[in-house]
Design a protein around this motif. Structure first.
Motif, short mmCIF file in Angstrom:
data_model
loop_
_atom_site.label_atom_id
_atom_site.label_comp_id
_atom_site.label_asym_id
_atom_site.label_seq_id
_atom_site.Cartn_x
_atom_site.Cartn_y
_atom_site.Cartn_z
N ASN A 39 2.13 1.69 -3.41
CA ASN A 39 1.03 2.26 -4.20
C ASN A 39 1.09 3.77 -4.21
OD1 ASN A 39 -0.80 0.58 -5.55
ND2 ASN A 39 -1.79 -0.06 -3.65
N GLN A 40 1.36 4.33 -3.05
CA GLN A 40 1.35 5.79 -2.89
C GLN A 40 2.58 6.46 -3.50
OE1 GLN A 40 -1.40 7.31 -1.71
NE2 GLN A 40 -2.23 5.23 -1.61
N ASN A 50 0.83 -1.21 0.00
CA ASN A 50 0.00 0.00 0.00
C ASN A 50 0.86 1.26 0.00
OD1 ASN A 50 -2.34 -1.49 -0.08
ND2 ASN A 50 -2.74 -1.35 2.12
N LYS A 78 3.69 1.87 -11.03
CA LYS A 78 2.57 1.37 -11.83
C LYS A 78 2.53 -0.15 -11.91
CE LYS A 78 1.02 5.44 -12.63
NZ LYS A 78 -0.20 5.86 -11.90
N THR A 100 -4.75 -2.66 -1.14
CA THR A 100 -5.55 -1.67 -1.85
C THR A 100 -5.15 -1.69 -3.32
OG1 THR A 100 -5.70 -0.25 0.09
CG2 THR A 100 -6.13 0.77 -2.05
N LYS A 101 -6.11 -1.92 -4.20
CA LYS A 101 -5.82 -2.01 -5.63
C LYS A 101 -6.31 -0.76 -6.35
CE LYS A 101 -6.23 -7.04 -5.51
NZ LYS A 101 -6.79 -7.13 -4.13
N ARG A 102 -5.41 -0.17 -7.11
CA ARG A 102 -5.75 1.01 -7.89
C ARG A 102 -5.94 0.61 -9.35
NH1 ARG A 102 -1.80 5.84 -5.93
NH2 ARG A 102 -2.59 6.61 -7.92
N ASN A 103 -6.84 1.29 -10.03
CA ASN A 103 -7.14 0.96 -11.42
C ASN A 103 -5.97 1.18 -12.36
OD1 ASN A 103 -9.81 0.25 -10.78
ND2 ASN A 103 -10.55 2.35 -11.05
N ASP A 104 -5.07 2.09 -11.98
CA ASP A 104 -3.95 2.41 -12.87
C ASP A 104 -2.66 1.67 -12.49
OD1 ASP A 104 -3.62 3.77 -10.48
OD2 ASP A 104 -2.78 5.57 -11.41
N VAL A 105 -2.78 0.66 -11.62
CA VAL A 105 -1.60 -0.10 -11.19
C VAL A 105 -1.83 -1.59 -11.45
CG1 VAL A 105 -0.11 -0.71 -9.23
CG2 VAL A 105 -1.08 1.60 -9.40
N TYR A 115 -0.82 -5.56 -10.54
CA TYR A 115 -0.37 -6.32 -9.37
C TYR A 115 -0.11 -7.79 -9.76
CZ TYR A 115 -2.37 -2.21 -7.10
OH TYR A 115 -2.68 -0.92 -6.74
#
Length: 320
Positions: free
Chosen positions: A55-56, A52, A60, A87-92, A94
């Protein structure tokens, strides 16, 4: 060979014309490749916190875990929990590493969208690492690819020991080229070339990339450097001159290879980003946040960050 368009490049240098990618994709492998060989089991909450935080930072691509049997890699036994809790971001992206069909099925059931599979460039390392020959590896890979592509997953391929093997010595670039081509033709969207024991130098990397870039589109090639001999950044610099724009790295230089005697960790993400930003190459990564994340995971592991830039900046702060 697929040429890079001029819109993706900019020039550097006064006496010599140099072409570098205008931007670079950094693939963060710390949560998986960096932590998998830690002897003390790390709590799931720490792994989730690390991812997480990454992520911050603006990364990407974050390789989060491995869907492998806990018998072989106990550190990754919480793979489902880690993937489910981050936490999953749409622009990353995994991705997770999968060694076989069972691992792939578990990954699919966990909602994974991208996987990575692996093989070695030498018979000895392949047998030591996966207990099979190179051809047997391809049988396994073909099975994984068939189901993964059917399920709509993106697949990345790793090749270990592309420069040298701890058991067989120097590796023929032509052999690595042919293995890379086979993975590409099977459907891997990207091939990561791993200098597993960190024995490479700009000369050996240039010979390797000169052959591979004639067979595979440059946009489909990534470089994965270990820093055993302190050559990782130099090798990455050499790859940049070929137009390579994807590089694997590990936060705080975490990682290593249990089958490669003397091998140290991956190139540290903060060292890589420091160099790229200094060259004017965009990464989308916040360097300050990256340093804080490096400090977080290192303090959790009760050690100092392995990155050179972290050590240098800490000394500078103390002097000032």
């Amino acid at each position: 060979m697929v040429s890079l368009t001029l819109s993706k490049l900019f020039t550097r240098g006064l006496s010599n014309l140099r072409l570098y990618p205008a931007s670079v994709k950094v693939v963060e492998v710390g949560p998986r490749d960096g932590l998998q060989n830690e002897k003390t089991i790390i709590d799931t909450s720490i792994k989730v916190e690390l991812i997480n935080r990454l992520n911050q930072c603006g990364l990407k691509v974050i390789e989060v875990t491995s869907f492998v049997s806990p018998k072989w890699v106990p550190q990754m036994s919480d793979n489902k929990q880690v993937y489910g809790q981050i936490t999953k971001r749409n622009d990353v992206s995994y991705p997770v590493l999968v060694p076989n069909l069972n691992g792939l099925k578990d990954a699919i059931n966990s909602g994974v969208k991208e996987i990575a599979l692996f093989m070695a460039a030498t018979e000895s390392f392949s047998k030591k690492n996966t207990n099979c020959t190179i051809e047997e590896s391809f049988i396994r890979i073909e099975e994984i690819m068939k189901l993964a592509l059917k399920e709509g997953l993106n697949v990345r391929g790793y090749i270990s020991c592309v420069i040298g093997c701890p058991y067989e010595g120097p590796v023929d670039p032509e052999k690595v080229t042919q293995l890379s081509k086979r993975l590409y033709e099977l459907g891997c969207y990207e091939i990561s070339l791993g200098d597993t024991i960190g024995i490479g130098n700009p000369g050996t990397f240039e010979k390797l990339l000169d052959k591979i870039t004639r067979q595979i589109p440059i946009d489909c090639i990534a470089v994965h450097c270990h820093d055993t001999y302190g050559m990782a950044l130099a090798n990455i610099y050499a790859a940049l001159q070929f137009g390579i724009s994807t590089f694997d790295s590990s936060i705080s230089g975490l990682g290593g290879c249990p089958y490669a005697p003397g091998a140290t960790g991956n190139v540290a993400t903060e060292d890589l980003v420091y160099m790229l930003h200094g060259m004017g190459i965009e990464t989308g990564i916040n360097f300050d946040d990256l340093m804080k994340t490096s400090s977080f995971i290192s303090s959790t592991l009760n050690r100092q960050p392995a990155s050179r830039v972290f050590k240098a900046l800490n000394v500078k702060e103390k002097v000032n």
